[in-house]
Design a protein around this motif. Structure first.
Motif, PDB file in Angstrom:
ATOM      1  N   THR A  44       0.861  -1.192   0.000  1.00  0.00           N
ATOM      2  CA  THR A  44       0.000   0.000   0.000  1.00  0.00           C
ATOM      3  C   THR A  44       0.896   1.240   0.000  1.00  0.00           C
ATOM      4  OG1 THR A  44      -1.659   1.287   1.198  1.00  0.00           O
ATOM      5  CG2 THR A  44      -0.197  -0.048   2.546  1.00  0.00           C
ATOM      6  N   ASP A  45       0.432   2.301  -0.633  1.00  0.00           N
ATOM      7  CA  ASP A  45       1.195   3.558  -0.583  1.00  0.00           C
ATOM      8  C   ASP A  45       0.697   4.439   0.555  1.00  0.00           C
ATOM      9  OD1 ASP A  45      -1.245   3.965  -1.909  1.00  0.00           O
ATOM     10  OD2 ASP A  45      -0.449   5.540  -3.210  1.00  0.00           O
ATOM     11  N   ARG A  46      -0.294   3.959   1.310  1.00  0.00           N
ATOM     12  CA  ARG A  46      -0.849   4.760   2.403  1.00  0.00           C
ATOM     13  C   ARG A  46      -0.153   4.459   3.725  1.00  0.00           C
ATOM     14  NH1 ARG A  46      -6.476   6.255   0.785  1.00  0.00           N
ATOM     15  NH2 ARG A  46      -6.521   5.523  -1.339  1.00  0.00           N
ATOM     16  N   CYS A  47      -0.119   5.455   4.582  1.00  0.00           N
ATOM     17  CA  CYS A  47       0.426   5.261   5.921  1.00  0.00           C
ATOM     18  C   CYS A  47      -0.356   6.150   6.873  1.00  0.00           C
ATOM     19  CB  CYS A  47       1.916   5.623   5.953  1.00  0.00           C
ATOM     20  SG  CYS A  47       2.716   5.156   7.513  1.00  0.00           S
ATOM     21  N   LYS A  92      14.050 -14.316  -0.101  1.00  0.00           N
ATOM     22  CA  LYS A  92      13.411 -13.574   0.989  1.00  0.00           C
ATOM     23  C   LYS A  92      12.423 -12.568   0.416  1.00  0.00           C
ATOM     24  CE  LYS A  92      14.869 -10.062   4.278  1.00  0.00           C
ATOM     25  NZ  LYS A  92      16.049  -9.411   4.844  1.00  0.00           N
ATOM     26  N   ILE A  93      11.289 -12.429   1.086  1.00  0.00           N
ATOM     27  CA  ILE A  93      10.303 -11.419   0.704  1.00  0.00           C
ATOM     28  C   ILE A  93      10.018 -10.547   1.922  1.00  0.00           C
ATOM     29  CG2 ILE A  93       7.866 -11.033   0.115  1.00  0.00           C
ATOM     30  CD1 ILE A  93       8.001 -13.444  -1.706  1.00  0.00           C
ATOM     31  N   ARG A  94      10.064  -9.239   1.717  1.00  0.00           N
ATOM     32  CA  ARG A  94       9.682  -8.313   2.784  1.00  0.00           C
ATOM     33  C   ARG A  94       8.452  -7.541   2.325  1.00  0.00           C
ATOM     34  NH1 ARG A  94      11.764  -6.474   7.165  1.00  0.00           N
ATOM     35  NH2 ARG A  94      13.772  -7.459   6.763  1.00  0.00           N
ATOM     36  N   LEU A  95       7.386  -7.613   3.108  1.00  0.00           N
ATOM     37  CA  LEU A  95       6.188  -6.825   2.815  1.00  0.00           C
ATOM     38  C   LEU A  95       6.341  -5.475   3.503  1.00  0.00           C
ATOM     39  CD1 LEU A  95       3.470  -9.582   3.326  1.00  0.00           C
ATOM     40  CD2 LEU A  95       4.560  -8.848   1.199  1.00  0.00           C
ATOM     41  N   THR A  96       6.088  -4.417   2.740  1.00  0.00           N
ATOM     42  CA  THR A  96       6.326  -3.102   3.294  1.00  0.00           C
ATOM     43  C   THR A  96       5.362  -2.119   2.653  1.00  0.00           C
ATOM     44  OG1 THR A  96       8.049  -1.419   3.597  1.00  0.00           O
ATOM     45  CG2 THR A  96       8.321  -2.864   1.701  1.00  0.00           C
ATOM     46  N   GLY A  97       5.671  -0.838   2.725  1.00  0.00           N
ATOM     47  CA  GLY A  97       4.754   0.158   2.174  1.00  0.00           C
ATOM     48  C   GLY A  97       5.389   1.532   2.179  1.00  0.00           C
ATOM     49  N   GLY A  98       4.571   2.506   2.382  1.00  0.00           N
ATOM     50  CA  GLY A  98       3.369   2.706   3.175  1.00  0.00           C
ATOM     51  C   GLY A  98       3.391   1.833   4.436  1.00  0.00           C
ATOM     52  N   GLU A  99       2.247   1.751   5.055  1.00  0.00           N
ATOM     53  CA  GLU A  99       2.160   0.914   6.252  1.00  0.00           C
ATOM     54  C   GLU A  99       1.445  -0.380   5.875  1.00  0.00           C
ATOM     55  OE1 GLU A  99       3.375   0.452   9.146  1.00  0.00           O
ATOM     56  OE2 GLU A  99       1.997  -1.192   9.444  1.00  0.00           O
ATOM     57  N   PRO A 100       2.187  -1.497   5.792  1.00  0.00           N
ATOM     58  CA  PRO A 100       1.603  -2.733   5.266  1.00  0.00           C
ATOM     59  C   PRO A 100       0.417  -3.248   6.068  1.00  0.00           C
ATOM     60  CG  PRO A 100       3.769  -3.151   6.212  1.00  0.00           C
ATOM     61  CD  PRO A 100       3.599  -1.671   6.160  1.00  0.00           C
ATOM     62  N   LEU A 101       0.376  -2.945   7.364  1.00  0.00           N
ATOM     63  CA  LEU A 101      -0.743  -3.465   8.162  1.00  0.00           C
ATOM     64  C   LEU A 101      -2.036  -2.691   7.895  1.00  0.00           C
ATOM     65  CD1 LEU A 101       0.926  -4.472  11.553  1.00  0.00           C
ATOM     66  CD2 LEU A 101       0.764  -5.734   9.406  1.00  0.00           C
ATOM     67  N   LEU A 102      -1.960  -1.636   7.086  1.00  0.00           N
ATOM     68  CA  LEU A 102      -3.192  -0.946   6.670  1.00  0.00           C
ATOM     69  C   LEU A 102      -3.858  -1.669   5.503  1.00  0.00           C
ATOM     70  CD1 LEU A 102      -2.338   2.888   6.630  1.00  0.00           C
ATOM     71  CD2 LEU A 102      -3.381   1.547   8.462  1.00  0.00           C
ATOM     72  N   ARG A 103      -3.120  -2.543   4.828  1.00  0.00           N
ATOM     73  CA  ARG A 103      -3.723  -3.270   3.700  1.00  0.00           C
ATOM     74  C   ARG A 103      -4.700  -4.299   4.281  1.00  0.00           C
ATOM     75  NH1 ARG A 103      -2.418  -4.511  -2.091  1.00  0.00           N
ATOM     76  NH2 ARG A 103      -4.288  -5.651  -2.653  1.00  0.00           N
ATOM     77  N   VAL A 353      11.788   8.242  -6.876  1.00  0.00           N
ATOM     78  CA  VAL A 353      10.472   7.754  -6.461  1.00  0.00           C
ATOM     79  C   VAL A 353      10.369   7.766  -4.927  1.00  0.00           C
ATOM     80  CG1 VAL A 353      11.154   5.318  -6.421  1.00  0.00           C
ATOM     81  CG2 VAL A 353       8.799   5.930  -6.924  1.00  0.00           C
ATOM     82  N   GLU A 354       9.178   8.036  -4.408  1.00  0.00           N
ATOM     83  CA  GLU A 354       9.013   8.121  -2.951  1.00  0.00           C
ATOM     84  C   GLU A 354       9.083   6.734  -2.318  1.00  0.00           C
ATOM     85  OE1 GLU A 354       9.054  10.808  -1.241  1.00  0.00           O
ATOM     86  OE2 GLU A 354       9.007  12.128  -2.985  1.00  0.00           O
ATOM     87  N   MET A 355       9.666   6.684  -1.101  1.00  0.00           N
ATOM     88  CA  MET A 355       9.864   5.402  -0.419  1.00  0.00           C
ATOM     89  C   MET A 355       8.525   4.756  -0.036  1.00  0.00           C
ATOM     90  SD  MET A 355      12.586   4.927   2.536  1.00  0.00           S
ATOM     91  CE  MET A 355      13.301   3.401   3.042  1.00  0.00           C
ATOM     92  N   SER A 356       7.529   5.577   0.272  1.00  0.00           N
ATOM     93  CA  SER A 356       6.245   5.028   0.669  1.00  0.00           C
ATOM     94  C   SER A 356       5.572   4.282  -0.482  1.00  0.00           C
ATOM     95  CB  SER A 356       5.318   6.154   1.142  1.00  0.00           C
ATOM     96  OG  SER A 356       5.303   7.204   0.196  1.00  0.00           O
ATOM     97  N   PHE A 357       5.982   4.593  -1.696  1.00  0.00           N
ATOM     98  CA  PHE A 357       5.394   4.011  -2.888  1.00  0.00           C
ATOM     99  C   PHE A 357       6.179   2.786  -3.352  1.00  0.00           C
ATOM    100  CE2 PHE A 357       5.607   4.099  -7.587  1.00  0.00           C
ATOM    101  CZ  PHE A 357       4.276   3.887  -7.894  1.00  0.00           C
TER     102      PHE A 357
END
Ligand code: SAM
Length: 360
Positions: A44-47, A92-103, A353-357
């Motif tokens: 997600t790009d949201r946080c 290895k896979i890292r889930l991130t974002g934005g804030e991944p727990l908002l997905r 590019v923005e890190m949140s994206f």
């Protein structure tokens, strides 16, 4: 400045297609011999935080246009791409974002990835705000490890840095909950910005010494183009190691795996370890084996890239797994990124590019 223009969705570059019969599967290597080991997926790009160095409020304001839902990769698309990446050597896979727990239903994505890719090291980076409630479900779904970001123990400093008045106590509770759920050792990421939270370094080291958790001190980086980065704001890792080392004897220890970004140090008295991530003062481009999948399905081969490659269009236009795999292989084989080796004050002002994206 127009905020809608700054935090761009970059125009995709053309997808390089491999010569006939090449690149369908098997571990890819770029021209410097760098393999593809680590895939970071921004879900997600949201946080819900507005960390001043990452998603400053004046840019990511209430009217900011985040991606519409239809632009996000679906869980099915993420799992499909992850499987294809695995064919190129991803471990290895890292889930991130934005804030991944908002997905929504993030636990379900974890479950699907863990099922589809048995043996993969599945991790997630979070600000911790929703972790207490979700830690157990994430662990049960198959998450192996977790990283929680925490920039200060002083509540005033932390609230000012996250800029949404979020208290330290809740992040500390989340770290405990994650450990209890079986996600220990928890990694705790602290971005150190001079004059903002550098006086918290020792307090953080002391707080987590002896707990089994691993604090990683990160040099403040010029990611994106909205954080107004200046070299003077960076606290070099060497300074951090010296600062902690004056209080507690430290010894260097080896990397867990090739291309590990954190340089590891252990307390000589056996009370655990810390890490320092020196992306500014000691570029680790030479061993960088990370690829990033943005929220809208573009492949970025560097955190500091200006543009990505549009994989979502490929999968939504009916391309086969073999075709997508061949494109990924071809992109990786021509990868020449080395931004941190050539960083200057001028490059820091480039539009990245923005890190949140792109996913931190
Ligand atoms: N929302 C999640 C979180 O807070 O951890 C995941 C995304 S966040 C972009 C991932 C990590 O990137 C966080 O630890 C954050 O502190 C770090 N980060 C963001 N901007 C940074 C910068 N300019 N320099 C160094 N690290 C940064």
């Amino acid at each position: 400045m127009n905020s809608k223009v700054i935090a761009i969705t970059p125009a995709p570059r053309g997808l390089p297609m491999p010569p006939h019969g090449e690149g369908a599967s098997g571990p890819a290597r770029d021209p410097r011999g760098r393999g593809l080991r680590d895939l970071r997926i921004s879900v997600t790009d949201r946080c819900n935080f507005r960390c001043v160095y990452c998603m400053p409020k004046d840019v990511f304001a209430d009217d900011y246009a985040f991606l519409p839902h239809g632009e996000l990769l679906s869980f099915e698309e993420i799992v499909r791409l992850a499987r294809i990446f695995r064919g190129h050597g991803i471990e290895k896979i890292r889930l991130t974002g934005g804030e991944p727990l908002l997905r929504k239903n993030i636990e379900e994505l974890v479950r699907q990835l863990a099922t589809a890719l048995p043996g993969i090291d599945l991790t997630l980076t979070t600000n911790g705000s929703a972790l207490k409630a979700k830690a157990r479900a994430l662990r049960e779904a198959g998450l192996n490890r977790i990283t929680v970001s925490l920039d200060a123990l002083d509540d005033g400093i932390f609230r000012a840095m996250n800029d949404v008045d979020f208290p330290v106590a809740k992040v500390l509770e989340a770290i405990d909950a994650a450990a209890e759920a079986g996600l220990a050792p928890v990694k705790v990421n602290m971005v150190v910005k001079r004059g903002t939270n550098d006086r918290e370094v020792l307090a953080m080291a002391k707080r987590f010494r002896g707990t089994g958790h691993i604090v990683r001190f990160i040099e403040y980086m010029d990611v994106g183009s909205t954080n107004g980065w200046r070299m003077d704001d960076v606290v070099p890792s060497a300074e951090i190691v010296a600062m902690i080392g004056r209080e507690f004897a430290l010894e260097p220890i080896g990397a867990n795996h090739p291309g590990e970004v954190a340089e590891r140090w252990r307390y000589a008295d056996g009370q655990g370890e810390i890490g320092v991530i020196s992306s500014v003062t000691q570029a680790f481009c030479a061993s960088c084996n990370r690829a990033r999948l943005s929220t809208d399905g573009q492949l970025f081969t560097c955190l500091f890239a200006e543009q990505g490659y549009d994989l979502k269009s490929m999968i939504r236009s009916g391309r086969t797994d073999a075709e997508v795999s061949a494109a990924i292989g071809a992109i990786w084989r021509q990868r020449a990124d080395n931004y941190s080796e050539v960083r200057t004050a001028e490059t820091a002002r480039e539009r990245k590019v923005e890190m949140s994206f792109i996913g931190g």
